[in-house]
Design an enzyme around this catalytic site. Structure first.
Site, PDB file in Angstrom:
ATOM      1  N   HIS A   1       0.885  -1.047   0.020  1.00  0.00           N
ATOM      2  CA  HIS A   1       0.186  -0.177   0.052  1.00  0.00           C
ATOM      3  C   HIS A   1       0.876   1.288  -0.121  1.00  0.00           C
ATOM      4  CE1 HIS A   1      -4.336  -1.077   0.479  1.00  0.00           C
ATOM      5  NE2 HIS A   1      -3.690  -2.236   0.626  1.00  0.00           N
ATOM      6  N   PRO A   2       0.447   2.334  -0.689  1.00  0.00           N
ATOM      7  CA  PRO A   2       1.371   3.552  -0.843  1.00  0.00           C
ATOM      8  C   PRO A   2       0.874   4.409   0.627  1.00  0.00           C
ATOM      9  CG  PRO A   2      -0.871   3.699  -1.970  1.00  0.00           C
ATOM     10  CD  PRO A   2      -0.835   2.293  -1.419  1.00  0.00           C
TER      11      PRO A   2
ATOM     12  N   SER B   1      -6.416   3.493  -5.961  1.00  0.00           N
ATOM     13  CA  SER B   1      -5.571   4.144  -4.737  1.00  0.00           C
ATOM     14  C   SER B   1      -5.911   5.512  -5.190  1.00  0.00           C
ATOM     15  CB  SER B   1      -4.250   3.815  -4.611  1.00  0.00           C
ATOM     16  OG  SER B   1      -4.096   2.559  -3.764  1.00  0.00           O
TER      17      SER B   1
ATOM     18  N   GLU C   1      -9.330   6.788  -4.663  1.00  0.00           N
ATOM     19  CA  GLU C   1      -9.648   6.555  -3.287  1.00  0.00           C
ATOM     20  C   GLU C   1      -9.005   7.868  -2.625  1.00  0.00           C
ATOM     21  OE1 GLU C   1      -9.773   1.702  -3.053  1.00  0.00           O
ATOM     22  OE2 GLU C   1      -7.911   2.843  -2.425  1.00  0.00           O
ATOM     23  N   GLN C   2      -7.923   8.071  -2.632  1.00  0.00           N
ATOM     24  CA  GLN C   2      -7.375   9.081  -2.036  1.00  0.00           C
ATOM     25  C   GLN C   2      -7.946  10.629  -2.554  1.00  0.00           C
ATOM     26  OE1 GLN C   2      -3.070   9.534  -1.352  1.00  0.00           O
ATOM     27  NE2 GLN C   2      -2.878   7.285  -1.282  1.00  0.00           N
TER      28      GLN C   2
ATOM     29  N   PHE D   1       0.880   3.657   7.007  1.00  0.00           N
ATOM     30  CA  PHE D   1      -0.915   3.810   7.544  1.00  0.00           C
ATOM     31  C   PHE D   1      -1.576   3.201   6.558  1.00  0.00           C
ATOM     32  CE2 PHE D   1      -4.046   6.481   8.342  1.00  0.00           C
ATOM     33  CZ  PHE D   1      -4.363   6.036   9.711  1.00  0.00           C
TER      34      PHE D   1
ATOM     35  N   ALA E   1      -9.386   2.992   5.211  1.00  0.00           N
ATOM     36  CA  ALA E   1     -10.006   2.958   4.333  1.00  0.00           C
ATOM     37  C   ALA E   1     -10.621   4.353   4.160  1.00  0.00           C
ATOM     38  CB  ALA E   1     -11.450   1.857   4.612  1.00  0.00           C
ATOM     39  N   VAL E   2      -9.977   5.120   3.109  1.00  0.00           N
ATOM     40  CA  VAL E   2     -10.279   6.570   3.162  1.00  0.00           C
ATOM     41  C   VAL E   2     -11.706   6.884   2.684  1.00  0.00           C
ATOM     42  CG1 VAL E   2      -7.973   7.064   2.738  1.00  0.00           C
ATOM     43  CG2 VAL E   2      -9.545   6.633   0.863  1.00  0.00           C
TER      44      VAL E   2
END
Length: 471
Positions: free
Chosen positions: A371-372, A388, A391-392, A423, A426-427
């Site tokens: 994961h980034p 990702s 999501e971000q 870290f 789930a954004v």
């Protein structure tokens, strides 16, 4: 591939609104099984007498002999019971669907004429009223074809609906493959019609009933009086009517037999039920063919790619990125016992998550490290996966102020230095402020606690990702 052929999910929580005609709250559909003259009997070329669904307690087949009492009970259904039911339904102006055994219809021309004059649908109930469970596939296929041929010859048109009753595991498939039926009813698994994909054919299924059915006058546990039958039908109707009032209109099937409900004491309960539903608005009493026509028009089938039917390459290509840069999870999940229950977001998430949970600690650590960082260097360089990136962006992490970006950079470095993995949160479940607050709170946890929490968040991210592409 291990595939489970039973469908244990159906519509699940996504049942379509039936949209019955005129906004009906429930569709109450009466079926009259016409089997008299099609049952096991030496006169019909069978090796034993009938033993099923009669008022003879504990009846057993008589091998090589005619059972005079059994025959006379079936004869009652044709001679008296049918006509009593014909008067009841025509008098109430309620059309019914006949499940007609082809050989029985051929032996009952006057009853057949009355069915047609009343405008009743005559669906096929097979060639003979006998068990199909032990029939070789070729024999059953031939029996289905002969049932259609004889029905067409006797009735004047081919049947559009089919119900065997005493079916085999192959029956539904074989009838669908015959290709000429608008619906098949050899299931009891829903309160609404649904589509079944059989090869290239989209076959409509209209489930039937064995409980709102007068056959329970002849089975244990069962009904003893017409009043008990009425009370059960009324209770079922009341529940379905209330659900329809709340916006979930469904279908109530009622199964009847001339030799059973056609007896005066039993018929009284059915008559009371008909009188009862006539007191209610928004009750549609169609033939089954009308339900089939309505469903085909308002709820046509749409085929979609189903995970449980994909080969391994397609499955991994489609779902290999659900767990970040970890296609091995999808590869392992493809080997599980998948079925229709795994063709939904919740179902497939469960299968993939099982493989994540059963993986070694090092493998799970590899998933975490794949994961980034949140709002980190990869994001700035636009090198995140499509999932990702989206999501971000959904949480506004692609539009940080300089101060926010500096704080995330500081926290990312401190978190990785302490725990050895990024870290993860789930954004989609949070806004930017909530993510930052969780970051500042969780960084103080010990590493085992954070490992457990990070794994939980990875599973949640997978579930959200699948929710975007599957029902």
């Amino acid at each position: 591939m291990h595939r489970y052929p039973r469908d244990m999910i159906g519509y699940g929580p996504r049942a379509p609104r039936a949209d019955w005609p005129d906004g009906a709250r429930v569709a109450v559909q009466f079926v009259l099984n016409y089997e008299e003259g099609g049952e096991n009997c030496l006169l019909h070329g069978d090796g034993q007498s009938e033993a099923f669904l009669s008022d003879i307690a504990g009846a057993q087949p008589w091998s090589g002999q005619r059972h005079w009492n059994m025959e006379s009970i079936y004869d009652y259904g044709a001679r008296a019971g049918f006509w009593r039911l014909h008067r009841l339904f025509t008098g109430a102006n309620i059309p019914v669907t006949i499940y007609g055994v082809a050989s029985a219809l051929a032996r009952s021309p006057e009853q057949l004429e009355a069915m047609k004059a009343a405008g009743w649908e005559i669906a096929s109930h097979g060639l003979k009223w006998v068990e199909h469970k032990d029939m070789p596939e070729a024999e059953e296929r031939a029996a289905i074809a002969e049932a259609v041929r004889l029905h067409t010859e006797v009735v004047g048109e081919r049947p559009r609906g089919w119900y065997t009753g005493r079916c085999s595991v192959n029956t539904v498939r074989l009838v669908a493959e015959e290709g000429g039926f608008d619906y098949i009813s050899d299931t009891y698994d829903d309160d609404l019609p649904y589509w079944l994909e059989v090869g290239d054919r989209d076959q409509l299924i209209i489930p039937y009933t064995l409980e709102a059915n007068d056959m329970r006058f002849a089975t244990a546990p069962g009904y003893i009086t017409g009043e008990q039958f009425y009370q059960y039908l009324k209770d079922a109707f009341d529940v379905l009517y209330a659900e329809g009032t709340e916006g979930r209109p469904a279908m109530m099937s009622i199964g009847l037999h001339c030799r059973l409900i056609g007896r005066p004491g039993k018929l009284a309960g059915l008559k009371r039920f008909i009188d009862y539903i006539k007191l209610h608005e928004g009750v549609w009493c169609p033939r089954r063919i009308e339900i089939a026509e309505h469903w085909a028009k308002h709820h046509p089938h749409e085929r979609r790619a189903r995970p449980s039917r994909m080969d391994k390459a397609d499955f991994v290509a489609r779902f290999g990125s659900i767990f970040e840069h970890s296609p091995w999870i999808a590869e392992r999940a493809h080997g599980l016992e998948l079925g229709a229950a795994h063709d939904t977001a919740a179902g497939l998430a469960n299968a993939l998550t099982r493989m994540f949970r059963s993986a070694s600690p090092d493998e799970r650590m590899g998933v975490l490290r794949a994961h980034p960082d949140l709002a980190g260097k990869l994001a700035a360089a636009k090198r995140l996966t499509a999932e990702s990136t989206e999501e971000q962006a959904s949480a506004g992490l692609d539009a940080l102020t300089d101060a926010e970006r500096a704080r995330f950079t500081e926290l990312n470095a401190a978190y990785v230095a302490k725990h050895g993995f990024p870290f993860i949160i789930a954004v989609r479940d949070h806004d930017k402020a909530g993510i930052l607050a969780a970051f500042e709170r969780r960084i103080a946890n010990d590493t085992p606690t954070e490992f457990t929490e990070a794994c939980r968040q990875v599973e949640r991210i997978a579930r959200l990702r699948l929710g975007a592409i599957l029902p």
